[in-house]
Enzyme design. Structure first.
Site, short mmCIF file in Angstrom:
data_model
loop_
_atom_site.label_atom_id
_atom_site.label_comp_id
_atom_site.label_asym_id
_atom_site.label_seq_id
_atom_site.Cartn_x
_atom_site.Cartn_y
_atom_site.Cartn_z
N ASN A 66 0.88 -1.34 -0.04
CA ASN A 66 0.08 0.28 -0.12
C ASN A 66 0.99 1.24 -0.04
O ASN A 66 2.01 1.18 0.63
CB ASN A 66 -1.12 0.03 1.21
CG ASN A 66 -0.37 -0.29 2.48
OD1 ASN A 66 0.38 -0.90 2.59
ND2 ASN A 66 -1.15 0.26 3.64
N GLU A 68 0.19 5.35 0.65
CA GLU A 68 -0.69 6.30 1.20
C GLU A 68 0.01 7.73 0.76
O GLU A 68 1.17 7.92 0.35
CB GLU A 68 -0.75 6.13 2.56
CG GLU A 68 -1.42 4.90 3.20
CD GLU A 68 -1.62 4.77 4.68
OE1 GLU A 68 -2.11 3.88 5.17
OE2 GLU A 68 -1.04 5.63 5.31
N CYS A 77 -4.17 0.78 -2.59
CA CYS A 77 -3.97 -0.63 -1.82
C CYS A 77 -3.14 -1.50 -2.44
O CYS A 77 -2.46 -1.20 -3.71
CB CYS A 77 -5.39 -1.41 -1.84
SG CYS A 77 -6.85 -0.32 -1.07
N GLU A 79 -2.96 -4.69 -3.19
CA GLU A 79 -3.45 -5.64 -4.19
C GLU A 79 -3.38 -4.86 -5.72
O GLU A 79 -3.03 -5.29 -6.79
CB GLU A 79 -4.86 -6.17 -3.81
CG GLU A 79 -5.16 -6.69 -2.53
CD GLU A 79 -5.33 -5.82 -1.48
OE1 GLU A 79 -4.90 -4.74 -1.24
OE2 GLU A 79 -6.28 -6.44 -0.68
N CYS A 112 -10.55 -4.37 0.06
CA CYS A 112 -11.58 -3.75 -0.29
C CYS A 112 -12.31 -4.10 -1.47
O CYS A 112 -11.89 -4.70 -2.34
CB CYS A 112 -11.22 -2.17 -0.11
SG CYS A 112 -10.17 -1.60 -1.45
N CYS A 115 -10.55 -3.24 -4.76
CA CYS A 115 -9.61 -4.34 -5.04
C CYS A 115 -10.37 -5.47 -5.40
O CYS A 115 -10.04 -6.18 -6.38
CB CYS A 115 -8.76 -4.56 -3.67
SG CYS A 115 -7.52 -3.17 -3.59
#
Length: 160
Positions: A66, A68, A77, A79, A112, A115
């Site tokens: 990830n 940010e 993310c 993924e 999420c 993803c």
């Protein structure tokens, strides 16, 4: 008088809850790569690092984590980071498996919705179900076969 017949449907999600040592060797290697990727995550705001690893049909493994950003929601993310990289290399049809690891998650971490949608679309290009492994700080991992077990009612759009 008009009566409507209601149709009842049942949805079944299939997955295994395993100990990491019960995974097949190639899946253990994939999970180890996801763990290593989590160590390099850029998560200064959430403090929740996540690593992901993709295995191709030829055995190659690619990783992501990830990323940010102070300008939420500009981050990405783990993924999607790895999937978009693999896609940018025109290898999405070769994906065989995906593992995700979050060391601070008390249970196996789950992707999420965004993803899951990306995973669903990429898996459709592979024309076969992927092996999906999710892990966290708990002693168990979740193993799914096929993204449809994570997102049974995925958004589908096919341009005409």
């Amino acid at each position: 008088m008009i009566y409507f017949e209601l149709m009842r449907h049942e949805l079944r999600i299939v997955y295994e809850e395993l100990l990491p040592e019960e995974l097949e060797e190639e899946d253990k290697r994939l999970l180890k790569a996801a763990k290593a990727a989590a160590a390099h995550a850029y998560a200064p705001y959430s403090g929740f690092p996540v690593g992901a690893a993709v295995r191709l049909t030829d055995g190659r493994i690619f990783t992501g984590n990830n990323q940010e950003n102070a300008a939420f929601p500009s981050g990405l993310c783990a993924e999607r980071t790895v999937l978009f990289y693999v896609g940018s290399q025109a290898l999405m049809t070769e994906i065989d498996a995906l593992a995700v690891f979050a060391p601070k998650s008390p249970t196996p971490v789950m992707p999420c919705g965004a993803c899951r949608q990306v995973m669903h679309e990429y898996q459709s290009h592979a024309h076969r179900p992927w092996v999906l492994i999710f892990a966290g700080a708990s002693k168990t991992v979740y193993r799914f076969i096929g993204v449809e077990n994570l997102l049974p009612f995925a958004f589908l759009w096919r341009p005409s």
